[in-house]
Structures are given as structure tokens and as C-alpha cells.
Design an enzyme around this catalytic site. Sequence first.
Site, short mmCIF file in Angstrom:
data_model
loop_
_atom_site.label_atom_id
_atom_site.label_comp_id
_atom_site.label_asym_id
_atom_site.label_seq_id
_atom_site.Cartn_x
_atom_site.Cartn_y
_atom_site.Cartn_z
N SER A 47 5.51 -1.43 -1.22
CA SER A 47 5.29 -2.77 -1.77
C SER A 47 4.81 -2.69 -3.21
CB SER A 47 4.23 -3.49 -0.92
OG SER A 47 3.75 -4.64 -1.58
N TYR A 87 -4.51 -3.44 2.76
CA TYR A 87 -3.05 -3.38 2.97
C TYR A 87 -2.40 -2.52 1.89
CZ TYR A 87 1.79 -4.75 2.46
OH TYR A 87 3.15 -4.72 2.30
N LYS A 92 -0.37 1.35 1.99
CA LYS A 92 0.95 1.65 1.41
C LYS A 92 0.85 2.87 0.48
CE LYS A 92 3.41 -1.49 3.45
NZ LYS A 92 4.44 -1.10 4.44
N ASN A 122 8.66 -9.77 -4.38
CA ASN A 122 8.35 -10.89 -3.49
C ASN A 122 9.58 -11.39 -2.74
OD1 ASN A 122 6.09 -10.74 -5.48
ND2 ASN A 122 5.33 -12.43 -4.24
N LEU A 174 3.71 -18.09 -0.78
CA LEU A 174 4.13 -19.33 -1.43
C LEU A 174 5.35 -19.97 -0.79
CD1 LEU A 174 3.98 -21.39 -3.79
CD2 LEU A 174 5.44 -19.83 -5.09
N PRO A 234 -8.87 -15.68 -4.78
CA PRO A 234 -9.49 -14.38 -5.08
C PRO A 234 -8.52 -13.22 -4.86
CG PRO A 234 -10.97 -15.72 -3.75
CD PRO A 234 -9.66 -16.46 -3.80
#
Length: 343
Positions: free
Chosen positions: A132, A156, A160, A186, A207, A300
Amino acid sequence: MPAPKTSGPTILVTGGAGFIGSHTVVELVAAGHPVLILDNFSNAKPEVLDRLARITGQAIPCITGDVRDRALLERVFADHTIGAVIHFAGLKAVGESTEVPLSYYQNNVAGSLQLLEVMQAAGCRNLVFSSSATVYGDPHAVPIREDFPLGTTNAYGRTKIMVEDICRDLAASERGWHIALLRYFNPVGAHPSGLIGEEPQGVPNNLMPYLLQVAAGQRECLSVFGSDYPTPDGTGVRDYIHVMDLARGHTAALAALPGLDGAVPVNLGTGQGYSVLDMVKALSAVVGRPLPYTLTARRPGDIACCYSDPSRAEAMLGWKARFGLETMCRDGWAWQRSNSGLS
Ligand code: WQD
């Protein structure tokens, strides 16, 4: 449509019933690869398998199970000739990872370790790993290249980086490993059939799923997290990529593996950044009406701007993203409508 003549050994797709995994399975079948899915269905519905059969024209073999189950993995490699593994299985919510870090290290790191040990014992050294752009943290510049420093603020992202490091160490210790570390930016959109797509559990963190639910009338209004970033319109900029482009990036990486010696990181992005308000405008145009939003405080941990330099993917994988924002929004909306019974 008759299935294409299959060729070569089986591709094991862990997490193959998930959002990116299921779209990649479609592309693998289209490329003629025999596929075997391993999924524990912790973040995917079994009906995805029926949808995959409708899209591909063939039933996709699937084993329900967890990559942390060593005995199960050993049986899979004993019962099948696995030529390569595409490893999606893992947890992927940034916020959740700060609440339950041990679960993320168990699933993402321990699970990957089990898989790699069984692969090594079985003599299978071909791996495409789902990494990612989170591994870059807050980049010192954009566009982001693969040689940028790695660092992250959440568990997370650390999982990775850890699995990437494990792959790098493994490949350095033993010849013959071909590992593509694909760093997704994304992912958005859905298969154009509207049969598979992203189906987040609970309130979407990301989003596009949230905005699609606003468009579908399931949410009142989008909260835009921050409008005072140093970006053209003050809202966060990201490199959104169509999930079908991302899926094709995996089949391209698989084909390129024999020429990739060691563990090689590759960005999968478009190289184009769009702001939150750009996304609201693009989806509003596809839906045909303005979507309600309100400007609120920054979230944040968010960064202002993140988009890729995708030139290595083009040079090494012969892959480049094809779909623009309108297609991402159109396919995402088709999935949202079919999945929420609107169409
Ligand atoms: C995008 C932009 C938000 C929701 C995350 C993970 C990353 C990867 C992709 C797994 C930001 C803004 C969002 C909302 C908003 N996942 N936003 N209102 O944070 O770039 O990346 O998902 O690999 O690892 O970190 O994606 O979609 O959450 O946010 O304004 O309700 O939209 O501030 O600018 P993000 P996102």
C-alpha cells in the site's frame, strides 16, 4: 462465453473474495490462468463467488480458510500445483489498526509468515504481494517514487512495511524468489457489470464508498475532512485508481515475475492527484445532481497530498492505468445502485 483455454499451473489468490481480490480473479481468468481462492470471508460475502461465476462464465474453486492455518496451507500446496500466489488476505482499516494492533500483526504479518514458509517448503517462489502507498507515510515530495523513504504512523502501515521487509530478507537469503510488492494508491470504482465492488462493513472510512452512500440516500451528507491543507482547493489530494486498472496491474505483475529478481516494489497509481472536492464534483456529474457536503476539521493522521510516479510499473510490468475519473465514478455508481437495490 466459453472459458479461455487455461494455461499453466494454478494461481492461489488469498483474500480472492474481497474487493481487489475478486476483481483480480476476473482478470486472471480472462488471461487464461487457473485460479484457486482462499478466503476466510471475514470481510467478503460468499455470494461474491456466484457473481464471479456470472462474470467469468465458470465456477471459481474456493477454499474457505485462513492463511494463519498452517495445516490448511500445507494441504492446499500438497493437493494443487501452485505456480504463484497473489496474497491479498489481511486487515486493511487504518483507524481500526490503531484500536486492535495485535489483530493486525496476527492477520497481516503472522499470516504472511505462514504463507511464505509453506511456499518455501513447497518450492513455490513466485509471489505478488498486496502492499500500500501507506508505507510512504507523509511523503517529502510528490509524485512518489518507489525509492522514497518508508515510514508510517499506524499499525496497518507498519504491517505492510514489515511484510515487505520479510520478503526482501527472504529474497536476499535464497536465490530464485520473484516477488512483486505492489503499492496501491487509492482504489475506487467497480467491475462495469455492477455485480462486484467495494462493500465496506458499517460506516465507510474511505471517501468514495461514503460518498456513494450519500448519493444513494443512505447517508445524509459528506463531511470533508479538512479544507485548510496546502492544496489547490484546501482539501486532501489522492491518486484514485480504478479497481479494474489495479486488477490488470496484478496480471501484468504475474506475467513479469520471471524477470523480477528478488522483492521489487512497484507503485500502482495513475500519477494524477484529485482533491476531495474534485471527487464530489465528478460523482455529482455522474449522478446528475449536486451531492451534499460540509467542510469539517481535519481527520487525525491524514496527509495533505499523495500521488504516485507510476513510471516503474510501465517500464517493468508494461502496465499503465487506462480509466479516468468519470469511469471510476460511473462504475462505482452502477455498483452502488445495483448493490443497494436502486436500479
Ligand atoms: C481520501 C481523502 C480524506 C472520508 C486509506 C488508507 C490507505 C488505503 C486507501 C489500504 C482524504 C478524505 C475521507 C470522508 C473525507 N487503504 N475523506 N471524508 O486515507 O487516502 O487512504 O485508504 O491500503 O492505506 O490509508 O483514503 O478514502 O480514507 O481518504 O474528506 O468521509 O478523502 O481526508 O483526504 P486515504 P480515504
